[in-house]
Design a protein around this motif. Structure first.
Motif, mmCIF file in Angstrom:
data_model
loop_
_atom_site.group_PDB
_atom_site.id
_atom_site.type_symbol
_atom_site.label_atom_id
_atom_site.label_comp_id
_atom_site.label_asym_id
_atom_site.label_seq_id
_atom_site.Cartn_x
_atom_site.Cartn_y
_atom_site.Cartn_z
ATOM 1 N N ALA A 1 -38.950 -84.560 64.499
ATOM 2 C CA ALA A 1 -39.547 -85.770 63.914
ATOM 3 C C ALA A 1 -41.056 -85.778 64.105
ATOM 4 C CB ALA A 1 -38.914 -87.011 64.540
ATOM 5 N N ALA A 2 -41.522 -85.338 65.274
ATOM 6 C CA ALA A 2 -42.964 -85.287 65.523
ATOM 7 C C ALA A 2 -43.641 -84.276 64.606
ATOM 8 C CB ALA A 2 -43.227 -84.937 66.984
ATOM 9 N N LEU A 3 -42.980 -83.152 64.369
ATOM 10 C CA LEU A 3 -43.523 -82.140 63.466
ATOM 11 C C LEU A 3 -43.587 -82.670 62.047
ATOM 12 C CD1 LEU A 3 -44.493 -79.192 63.732
ATOM 13 C CD2 LEU A 3 -42.187 -78.468 63.112
ATOM 14 N N ALA A 4 -42.584 -83.451 61.662
ATOM 15 C CA ALA A 4 -42.590 -84.068 60.338
ATOM 16 C C ALA A 4 -43.750 -85.038 60.202
ATOM 17 C CB ALA A 4 -41.263 -84.779 60.081
ATOM 18 N N ASP A 5 -44.011 -85.801 61.241
ATOM 19 C CA ASP A 5 -45.121 -86.766 61.208
ATOM 20 C C ASP A 5 -46.477 -86.070 61.123
ATOM 21 O OD1 ASP A 5 -43.391 -88.910 61.341
ATOM 22 O OD2 ASP A 5 -43.549 -89.121 63.518
ATOM 23 N N LEU A 6 -46.601 -84.914 61.776
ATOM 24 C CA LEU A 6 -47.869 -84.180 61.746
ATOM 25 C C LEU A 6 -48.131 -83.546 60.384
ATOM 26 C CD1 LEU A 6 -48.066 -82.339 65.193
ATOM 27 C CD2 LEU A 6 -49.564 -84.142 64.351
ATOM 28 N N GLY A 7 -47.060 -83.197 59.673
ATOM 29 C CA GLY A 7 -47.226 -82.618 58.346
ATOM 30 C C GLY A 7 -47.555 -81.134 58.335
ATOM 31 N N THR A 8 -47.284 -80.432 59.433
ATOM 32 C CA THR A 8 -47.533 -78.984 59.490
ATOM 33 C C THR A 8 -46.778 -78.282 58.361
ATOM 34 O OG1 THR A 8 -47.615 -79.251 61.890
ATOM 35 C CG2 THR A 8 -47.524 -76.999 61.025
ATOM 36 N N ARG A 9 -47.455 -77.370 57.649
ATOM 37 C CA ARG A 9 -46.893 -76.870 56.403
ATOM 38 C C ARG A 9 -46.674 -75.355 56.422
ATOM 39 N NH1 ARG A 9 -46.945 -81.104 53.252
ATOM 40 N NH2 ARG A 9 -46.197 -79.919 51.472
ATOM 41 N N ASN B 1 -40.338 -83.381 53.252
ATOM 42 C CA ASN B 1 -41.805 -83.383 53.185
ATOM 43 C C ASN B 1 -42.381 -82.109 52.582
ATOM 44 O OD1 ASN B 1 -41.688 -85.828 54.497
ATOM 45 N ND2 ASN B 1 -42.368 -85.031 56.482
ATOM 46 N N LYS B 2 -41.501 -81.175 52.213
ATOM 47 C CA LYS B 2 -41.909 -79.877 51.672
ATOM 48 C C LYS B 2 -42.815 -79.126 52.644
ATOM 49 C CE LYS B 2 -41.255 -81.109 46.837
ATOM 50 N NZ LYS B 2 -41.826 -81.132 45.472
ATOM 51 N N GLN B 3 -42.456 -79.183 53.928
ATOM 52 C CA GLN B 3 -43.192 -78.463 54.959
ATOM 53 C C GLN B 3 -42.646 -77.059 55.187
ATOM 54 O OE1 GLN B 3 -42.911 -82.406 57.432
ATOM 55 N NE2 GLN B 3 -44.211 -81.003 58.586
ATOM 56 N N ILE B 4 -41.455 -76.770 54.635
ATOM 57 C CA ILE B 4 -40.810 -75.481 54.849
ATOM 58 C C ILE B 4 -41.065 -74.570 53.651
ATOM 59 C CG2 ILE B 4 -38.641 -74.289 55.270
ATOM 60 C CD1 ILE B 4 -37.555 -76.876 56.464
ATOM 61 N N LYS B 5 -41.618 -73.396 53.924
ATOM 62 C CA LYS B 5 -41.842 -72.400 52.878
ATOM 63 C C LYS B 5 -40.634 -71.480 52.739
ATOM 64 C CE LYS B 5 -44.825 -68.471 51.687
ATOM 65 N NZ LYS B 5 -45.990 -67.651 52.133
ATOM 66 N N ARG B 6 -40.045 -71.121 53.897
ATOM 67 C CA ARG B 6 -38.941 -70.158 53.904
ATOM 68 C C ARG B 6 -37.970 -70.543 54.997
ATOM 69 N NH1 ARG B 6 -38.462 -64.543 56.282
ATOM 70 N NH2 ARG B 6 -36.925 -63.448 54.991
#
Length: 228
Positions: A37-45, A67-72
């Motif tokens: 959840a914290a990673l989702a809030d940060l928006g790391t992509r 959030n479309k933060q996952i590339k693979r």
């Protein structure tokens, strides 16, 4: 003594865009839900995620997916997530589906320093197309590479201050092997005890594999409720 963090945001703040993450759990059982959840809030992509599955649409790794933060993603089962299906069909995410036992062994091998191995799982299926194979004792095997990660985010039931971990029943799942295969392992734990309070025979992951600890309360959502 391991570094004891007090903020989930600070715990994942060092994870850069483009990092490869192993994330423990099976379905929603044993997932490091507060770290996710914290990673989702940060928006790391542009993250590469190695996990058994991708959560559900509104929880676990499903938050990063939304959030479309996952590339693979490298996973075994993703059938509970409609957004994952949509993104794959739309070409918005790369997906590598791996037989569950093979996924576990690729992670275990990575943690053990074994670069690759052969397995019979997947022979004769589309998974074997274009892959290197070899015959041992008359049986065909597929060549598989080990998996490692920049960070492993895992969840444990109890830890001491030296990072020794205990897992609760099925929440053990992929967490112990992922702890060994990440360059930096962050363990989200429910209970923190003093050194000496854990029975040495009951420790599932030695503290040598753990870099940081953080204590948190989990919601422990149920993925699919079945009543009789």
């Amino acid at each position: 003594m391991k570094e004891l963090l007090t903020s989930f945001t600070d715990a994942v703040n060092a994870i850069p865009d483009g990092a490869t993450l192993m994330v423990g759990g099976f379905g929603l059982v044993g997932i490091p839900e507060n770290l996710i959840a914290a990673l989702a809030d940060l928006g790391t992509r542009n993250l590469t995620i190695i996990s058994n599955n991708c959560g559900v649409d509104d929880w676990g790794l499903g938050l990063l997916l939304r959030n479309k933060q996952i590339k693979r993603i490298i996973a075994s089962y993703v059938g509970e997530n409609k957004e994952f299906e949509r993104q794959v069909l739309a070409g918005e995410i790369e997906a590598e589906l791996v037989p569950q036992g093979t996924l576990a062994e690729r992670i275990r091998a990575g943690g053990a320093g074994i670069p690759a191995f052969y397995t019979p799982a997947g022979v004769g299926t589309p998974l074997a197309e274009g892959r290197e194979t070899r015959v041992f004792d008359g049986k065909e095997y597929i060549f598989e590479h080990a998996l490692t990660a920049d960070f492993s985010l895992i969840r444990a039931f109890r830890a001491d201050r030296m990072g020794n971990l205990m897992f609760n029943k099925t929440a053990r799942n992929f967490n112990p092997i992922m702890a060994t295969a990440g360059k930096i392992t962050i363990a989200e734990v429910e209970q923190l005890v003093e050194v000496g309070d854990l029975d040495p025979e009951s420790i599932h992951t030695p503290g040598i594999y753990v870099n940081q600890l953080i204590v948190g309360v989990q919601e422990k959502r149920i993925e699919r409720l079945t009543t009789i």
